[in-house]
Design a protein around this motif. Structure first.
Motif, mmCIF file in Angstrom:
data_model
loop_
_atom_site.group_PDB
_atom_site.id
_atom_site.type_symbol
_atom_site.label_atom_id
_atom_site.label_comp_id
_atom_site.label_asym_id
_atom_site.label_seq_id
_atom_site.Cartn_x
_atom_site.Cartn_y
_atom_site.Cartn_z
ATOM 1 N N LYS A 51 -2.156 156.587 -27.436
ATOM 2 C CA LYS A 51 -3.125 157.389 -26.679
ATOM 3 C C LYS A 51 -2.432 158.085 -25.519
ATOM 4 N N GLY A 52 -1.547 157.372 -24.839
ATOM 5 C CA GLY A 52 -0.805 157.983 -23.740
ATOM 6 C C GLY A 52 0.001 159.174 -24.203
ATOM 7 N N ASN A 57 0.681 165.097 -24.555
ATOM 8 C CA ASN A 57 0.787 166.350 -25.309
ATOM 9 C C ASN A 57 -0.359 167.302 -24.970
ATOM 10 N N ALA A 58 -1.519 166.720 -24.665
ATOM 11 C CA ALA A 58 -2.686 167.528 -24.308
ATOM 12 C C ALA A 58 -2.652 167.973 -22.848
ATOM 13 N N GLU A 59 -1.576 167.616 -22.142
ATOM 14 C CA GLU A 59 -1.381 167.963 -20.727
ATOM 15 C C GLU A 59 -2.443 167.329 -19.822
ATOM 16 N N ASP A 60 -2.944 166.173 -20.251
ATOM 17 C CA ASP A 60 -3.848 165.378 -19.418
ATOM 18 C C ASP A 60 -2.999 164.279 -18.777
ATOM 19 N N THR A 61 -2.318 164.632 -17.688
ATOM 20 C CA THR A 61 -1.361 163.712 -17.089
ATOM 21 C C THR A 61 -2.029 162.451 -16.551
ATOM 22 N N ALA A 62 -3.155 162.607 -15.878
ATOM 23 C CA ALA A 62 -3.844 161.444 -15.306
ATOM 24 C C ALA A 62 -4.279 160.476 -16.404
ATOM 25 N N LEU A 81 7.329 152.046 -20.566
ATOM 26 C CA LEU A 81 7.847 152.082 -19.197
ATOM 27 C C LEU A 81 8.539 153.407 -18.905
ATOM 28 N N LEU A 82 9.344 153.871 -19.852
ATOM 29 C CA LEU A 82 10.063 155.134 -19.642
ATOM 30 C C LEU A 82 9.128 156.339 -19.729
ATOM 31 N N SER A 83 8.132 156.257 -20.596
ATOM 32 C CA SER A 83 7.161 157.357 -20.686
ATOM 33 C C SER A 83 6.415 157.509 -19.367
ATOM 34 N N LEU A 84 6.012 156.377 -18.802
ATOM 35 C CA LEU A 84 5.322 156.415 -17.507
ATOM 36 C C LEU A 84 6.278 156.867 -16.406
ATOM 37 N N ALA A 85 7.509 156.372 -16.436
ATOM 38 C CA ALA A 85 8.498 156.762 -15.434
ATOM 39 C C ALA A 85 8.748 158.263 -15.459
ATOM 40 N N ASN A 86 8.794 158.835 -16.647
ATOM 41 C CA ASN A 86 9.040 160.276 -16.771
ATOM 42 C C ASN A 86 7.912 161.088 -16.125
ATOM 43 N N LEU A 87 6.680 160.659 -16.349
ATOM 44 C CA LEU A 87 5.551 161.353 -15.731
ATOM 45 C C LEU A 87 5.589 161.198 -14.205
#
Length: 228
Positions: A51-52, A57-62, A81-87
């Motif tokens: 889902k994250g 991809n949908a540009e819904d960062t929050a 962890l890395l996906s969240l870190a990148n954001l």
């Protein structure tokens, strides 16, 4: 959709439908599908992580951050962890560094360590600490010389400094390592254009467009240069 309607309890069919929506950029429908799966399995790490990714991809960062956080609460896997870190890095959030350190502590190998260095570099670049950023991008390249994004970010720093010769060399190196990487040619063209080399600029814009026909910025640039 017909198959899912006929077999609404089939998780594998729902995932196939979700994949189809995702490939068509129908993110709202994809998220609806995964939300229906999460309702029946709230502690499934893979569903929250997926889902994250969909929301990113949908540009819904929050929304993406929230989903990755749920995934990590269930299982602190390096990917989430890395996906969240990148954001966080893109948002100039210092927590990006902490998350990368968590992943580094897992000692998963050079490729993962390279991704950590890259994300730390992005954080430093976005917060204006360009020398630290360059150090981290160089470190990530040393760990994984095929990490194209690290070359590009490094080149962007020199381009923003108007050091077009240095930026060009970095983008050229990226295209040698991966000669099908459209962005490397596009930014070579940007450098040539900034250096008033119209012919080389057009040539590289055309190459980038050949490799990626959806690169509309290249079309605009070619038309602009040809009409000068």
């Amino acid at each position: 959709q017909q198959a899912v309607n006929a077999n609404p309890d089939s998780i594998s069919l729902r995932m196939k439908l979700l994949d189809a929506y995702d490939s068509l950029n129908m993110f709202k429908s994809a998220v609806q599908q995964i939300d229906s799966l999460i309702m029946n399995d709230k502690f499934n790490y893979e569903l929250w992580y997926r889902k994250g990714h969909l929301l990113e991809n949908a540009e819904d960062t929050a929304g993406s951050i929230d989903a990755y956080k749920h995934a990590i609460e269930i299982y602190p896997d390096a990917n989430a962890l890395l996906s969240l870190a990148n954001l966080y890095a893109e948002q100039k959030n210092i927590n990006a560094i902490e998350l990368c350190n968590q992943v580094l502590d897992l000692k998963l190998g050079r490729e993962t360590d390279a991704n950590c260095s890259f994300i730390e570099g992005v954080y430093y670049a976005r917060t204006g600490q360009t020398e630290k950023a360059l150090t981290m991008f160089n470190q990530s390249i040393n760990l994984n010389f095929t990490l194209m994004e690290a070359y590009m970010e490094k080149g962007f720093i020199y381009f923003d400094r108007k050091n077009y010769t240095q930026a060009l060399q970095i983008f050229q190196l990226a295209s040698k390592i991966k000669n099908t990487y459209a962005d490397a040619y596009y930014w070579q063209a940007k450098c040539y254009e900034a250096m008033q080399n119209k012919n080389e600029a057009i040539k590289n814009y055309q190459t980038s467009l050949t490799l990626d026909p959806t690169m509309h910025e290249a079309v605009t640039a070619i038309n602009r240069l040809q009409n000068q």
